[in-house]
Design a protein around this motif. Sequence first.
Motif, PDB file in Angstrom:
ATOM      1  N   ARG A 177       0.810  -1.222   0.000  1.00  0.00           N
ATOM      2  CA  ARG A 177       0.000   0.000   0.000  1.00  0.00           C
ATOM      3  C   ARG A 177       0.842   1.270   0.000  1.00  0.00           C
ATOM      4  NH1 ARG A 177      -2.746  -1.247   5.827  1.00  0.00           N
ATOM      5  NH2 ARG A 177      -0.843  -1.438   7.067  1.00  0.00           N
ATOM      6  N   ARG A 178       2.066   1.202   0.515  1.00  0.00           N
ATOM      7  CA  ARG A 178       2.913   2.390   0.505  1.00  0.00           C
ATOM      8  C   ARG A 178       3.357   2.785  -0.898  1.00  0.00           C
ATOM      9  NH1 ARG A 178       6.959   1.321   5.714  1.00  0.00           N
ATOM     10  NH2 ARG A 178       5.302   1.318   7.327  1.00  0.00           N
ATOM     11  N   LEU A 179       3.174   1.855  -1.851  1.00  0.00           N
ATOM     12  CA  LEU A 179       3.572   2.144  -3.233  1.00  0.00           C
ATOM     13  C   LEU A 179       2.431   2.720  -4.064  1.00  0.00           C
ATOM     14  CD1 LEU A 179       5.738  -1.011  -4.050  1.00  0.00           C
ATOM     15  CD2 LEU A 179       6.481   1.236  -3.226  1.00  0.00           C
ATOM     16  N   LEU A 180       1.279   2.969  -3.461  1.00  0.00           N
ATOM     17  CA  LEU A 180       0.151   3.506  -4.212  1.00  0.00           C
ATOM     18  C   LEU A 180       0.468   4.830  -4.914  1.00  0.00           C
ATOM     19  CD1 LEU A 180      -2.747   2.975  -5.029  1.00  0.00           C
ATOM     20  CD2 LEU A 180      -3.512   4.133  -2.939  1.00  0.00           C
ATOM     21  N   PRO A 181       1.300   5.724  -4.344  1.00  0.00           N
ATOM     22  CA  PRO A 181       1.645   6.969  -5.061  1.00  0.00           C
ATOM     23  C   PRO A 181       2.339   6.739  -6.403  1.00  0.00           C
ATOM     24  CG  PRO A 181       2.166   7.188  -2.726  1.00  0.00           C
ATOM     25  CD  PRO A 181       1.803   5.746  -2.957  1.00  0.00           C
ATOM     26  N   LEU A 182       2.815   5.526  -6.671  1.00  0.00           N
ATOM     27  CA  LEU A 182       3.425   5.262  -7.968  1.00  0.00           C
ATOM     28  C   LEU A 182       2.441   5.495  -9.114  1.00  0.00           C
ATOM     29  CD1 LEU A 182       5.549   2.008  -7.460  1.00  0.00           C
ATOM     30  CD2 LEU A 182       6.383   4.332  -7.903  1.00  0.00           C
ATOM     31  N   LEU A 183       1.150   5.245  -8.868  1.00  0.00           N
ATOM     32  CA  LEU A 183       0.163   5.403  -9.937  1.00  0.00           C
ATOM     33  C   LEU A 183       0.016   6.854 -10.367  1.00  0.00           C
ATOM     34  CD1 LEU A 183      -1.895   4.224 -11.849  1.00  0.00           C
ATOM     35  CD2 LEU A 183      -3.600   4.345 -10.017  1.00  0.00           C
ATOM     36  N   PRO A 184      -0.277   7.799  -9.465  1.00  0.00           N
ATOM     37  CA  PRO A 184      -0.350   9.193  -9.922  1.00  0.00           C
ATOM     38  C   PRO A 184       0.968   9.719 -10.467  1.00  0.00           C
ATOM     39  CG  PRO A 184      -0.494   9.060  -7.529  1.00  0.00           C
ATOM     40  CD  PRO A 184      -0.644   7.672  -8.041  1.00  0.00           C
ATOM     41  N   LEU A 185       2.096   9.254  -9.906  1.00  0.00           N
ATOM     42  CA  LEU A 185       3.384   9.688 -10.442  1.00  0.00           C
ATOM     43  C   LEU A 185       3.586   9.189 -11.868  1.00  0.00           C
ATOM     44  CD1 LEU A 185       5.741   9.214  -7.353  1.00  0.00           C
ATOM     45  CD2 LEU A 185       4.950  11.367  -8.358  1.00  0.00           C
TER      46      LEU A 185
ATOM     47  N   ALA B 180      -4.722  -3.190  -0.502  1.00  0.00           N
ATOM     48  CA  ALA B 180      -4.290  -3.170   0.898  1.00  0.00           C
ATOM     49  C   ALA B 180      -4.505  -1.819   1.558  1.00  0.00           C
ATOM     50  CB  ALA B 180      -2.810  -3.544   0.984  1.00  0.00           C
ATOM     51  N   SER B 181      -5.002  -0.854   0.797  1.00  0.00           N
ATOM     52  CA  SER B 181      -5.099   0.516   1.300  1.00  0.00           C
ATOM     53  C   SER B 181      -6.454   0.785   1.945  1.00  0.00           C
ATOM     54  CB  SER B 181      -4.885   1.503   0.152  1.00  0.00           C
ATOM     55  OG  SER B 181      -5.116   2.836   0.580  1.00  0.00           O
ATOM     56  N   SER B 182      -6.450   1.688   2.912  1.00  0.00           N
ATOM     57  CA  SER B 182      -7.697   2.168   3.504  1.00  0.00           C
ATOM     58  C   SER B 182      -7.754   3.687   3.481  1.00  0.00           C
ATOM     59  CB  SER B 182      -7.820   1.671   4.954  1.00  0.00           C
ATOM     60  OG  SER B 182      -6.713   2.117   5.728  1.00  0.00           O
ATOM     61  N   GLY B 183      -6.924   4.300   2.623  1.00  0.00           N
ATOM     62  CA  GLY B 183      -6.846   5.745   2.541  1.00  0.00           C
ATOM     63  C   GLY B 183      -7.984   6.355   1.746  1.00  0.00           C
ATOM     64  N   TRP B 184      -7.840   7.657   1.468  1.00  0.00           N
ATOM     65  CA  TRP B 184      -8.938   8.380   0.825  1.00  0.00           C
ATOM     66  C   TRP B 184      -9.183   7.882  -0.588  1.00  0.00           C
ATOM     67  CZ3 TRP B 184      -8.414  10.959  -3.730  1.00  0.00           C
ATOM     68  CH2 TRP B 184      -7.120  11.287  -4.140  1.00  0.00           C
ATOM     69  N   THR B 185      -8.121   7.424  -1.287  1.00  0.00           N
ATOM     70  CA  THR B 185      -8.318   6.905  -2.640  1.00  0.00           C
ATOM     71  C   THR B 185      -9.215   5.671  -2.621  1.00  0.00           C
ATOM     72  OG1 THR B 185      -6.121   7.699  -3.287  1.00  0.00           O
ATOM     73  CG2 THR B 185      -7.173   6.073  -4.710  1.00  0.00           C
ATOM     74  N   ALA B 186      -8.926   4.762  -1.710  1.00  0.00           N
ATOM     75  CA  ALA B 186      -9.751   3.551  -1.590  1.00  0.00           C
ATOM     76  C   ALA B 186     -11.165   3.905  -1.172  1.00  0.00           C
ATOM     77  CB  ALA B 186      -9.126   2.593  -0.587  1.00  0.00           C
ATOM     78  N   ARG B 187     -11.311   4.872  -0.286  1.00  0.00           N
ATOM     79  CA  ARG B 187     -12.655   5.258   0.160  1.00  0.00           C
ATOM     80  C   ARG B 187     -13.446   5.889  -0.980  1.00  0.00           C
ATOM     81  NH1 ARG B 187      -9.682   6.996   4.705  1.00  0.00           N
ATOM     82  NH2 ARG B 187      -9.904   9.191   4.068  1.00  0.00           N
ATOM     83  N   TRP B 188     -12.790   6.713  -1.778  1.00  0.00           N
ATOM     84  CA  TRP B 188     -13.489   7.345  -2.904  1.00  0.00           C
ATOM     85  C   TRP B 188     -13.907   6.306  -3.941  1.00  0.00           C
ATOM     86  CZ3 TRP B 188     -11.461   8.209  -8.059  1.00  0.00           C
ATOM     87  CH2 TRP B 188     -12.341   8.915  -8.883  1.00  0.00           C
ATOM     88  N   LEU B 189     -13.018   5.385  -4.253  1.00  0.00           N
ATOM     89  CA  LEU B 189     -13.355   4.347  -5.220  1.00  0.00           C
ATOM     90  C   LEU B 189     -14.415   3.386  -4.688  1.00  0.00           C
ATOM     91  CD1 LEU B 189      -9.805   3.496  -6.625  1.00  0.00           C
ATOM     92  CD2 LEU B 189     -11.677   4.617  -7.858  1.00  0.00           C
TER      93      LEU B 189
END
Length: 385
Positions: A263-271, A302-311
């Motif tokens: 989940r810490r690698l999720l910023p790879l997508l917007p980058l 594996a994420s529970s952040g705002w991106t996962a919540r929005w999706l």
Amino acid sequence: MARGRAVLSPGAPEVEAGVEPVAAADRAPARPPAARRRPPLPALTGLRALAALWVVLFHYRTDLEALAPWLAPFDRLLAAGYLGVDLFFPLSGFVLAYNYADVLRSFSWRRTRAFVQNRFARVWPVHVITLHVDLAMAVAAGALGVGEGGHRRTGEAYVQNLFMVHNWWNDRPSFNGPAWSISSEWFAYLLSPLLFLAVGRVRRARTFLPLAALAYAAMLGTYALFALPNGNLEHLFFVRILGEFLGGAFLCLAWVRGGRSLRRLLPLLPLGLLVVALVPGASSGDYWMAPVLGVSVAALAASSGWTARWLSTTWMVAAGEASYCLYMTHYLLQPVVRGLRQWGDDAWWSAALALLAVIAALGAAAWLLHVAVERPARRRLYART
């Protein structure tokens, strides 16, 4: 299969095509009972909607930019929409590994038959309806035979489409163009029971991350060595689907069997998307973003952040559930989209109305097929396990 320059790179894909809502806990039991179902992770369903939308924007970017010039600065990002398929394929592998890898880790004719039947029910009804819509349109337009770019609307291609093997024998599209990815998905579905049986014997969960890297490396290396000038791999259709499908499946197993959360690698997508949008040539038809997309699927799961919540919101999940139908119908609406573009060229207000009409037509066609065909067919054809 075609790269971004080709008119058909959506799958999928759907063009994952054919992804079910899934979920996971940080650590799944080593041997869950076959009947146990994990709680859903709707963010992956919402992600399907974005993948399908990216494909639609890729195919209609010229028309949309003509109606909405403010989209022009995003042209490079839209031109990379062929990568929507390269998001569908690992998403499909991830979902199926999550739901079925433990169920199919030991051989059972009954479970294998149910798996194949359910995969068939997931993709074939919508595929066969859109196939016949394309056939009817081709008959009305006198467009049967082999057309521009080798597009095949022949008797042989029709039979191959009925069995979803049309992309196995020829790298040129046939009938409803985006359905090439459904043929590739079907190939992966048929191999999945063997894959899950094989990985059921792998005891060390840490093995799956190197296997995922190897799958993507094999895919990218094969394209680098053997791709034709048009971006296709002649008689090697399986390279793209297997590289990405296996990559997604192995990333899933690294997580659920070994707790390897990405989940810490999720910023790879917007980058990665930012690079595609800003760097000339980054959306030229290559697949360098494919591993980033696969890792992003695993990170989102594996994420529970705002991106996962929005999706995971109601609207995004509903859009994700209809995304397969959007993917399979959008290319059939070319006459409607091109007609609306011509009508909207006169003034800003007509362009705005035409843009709204395009959105409405694409959404209505997808939702109608989803409600009238996809849902009822799945209820009727699914095996009860």
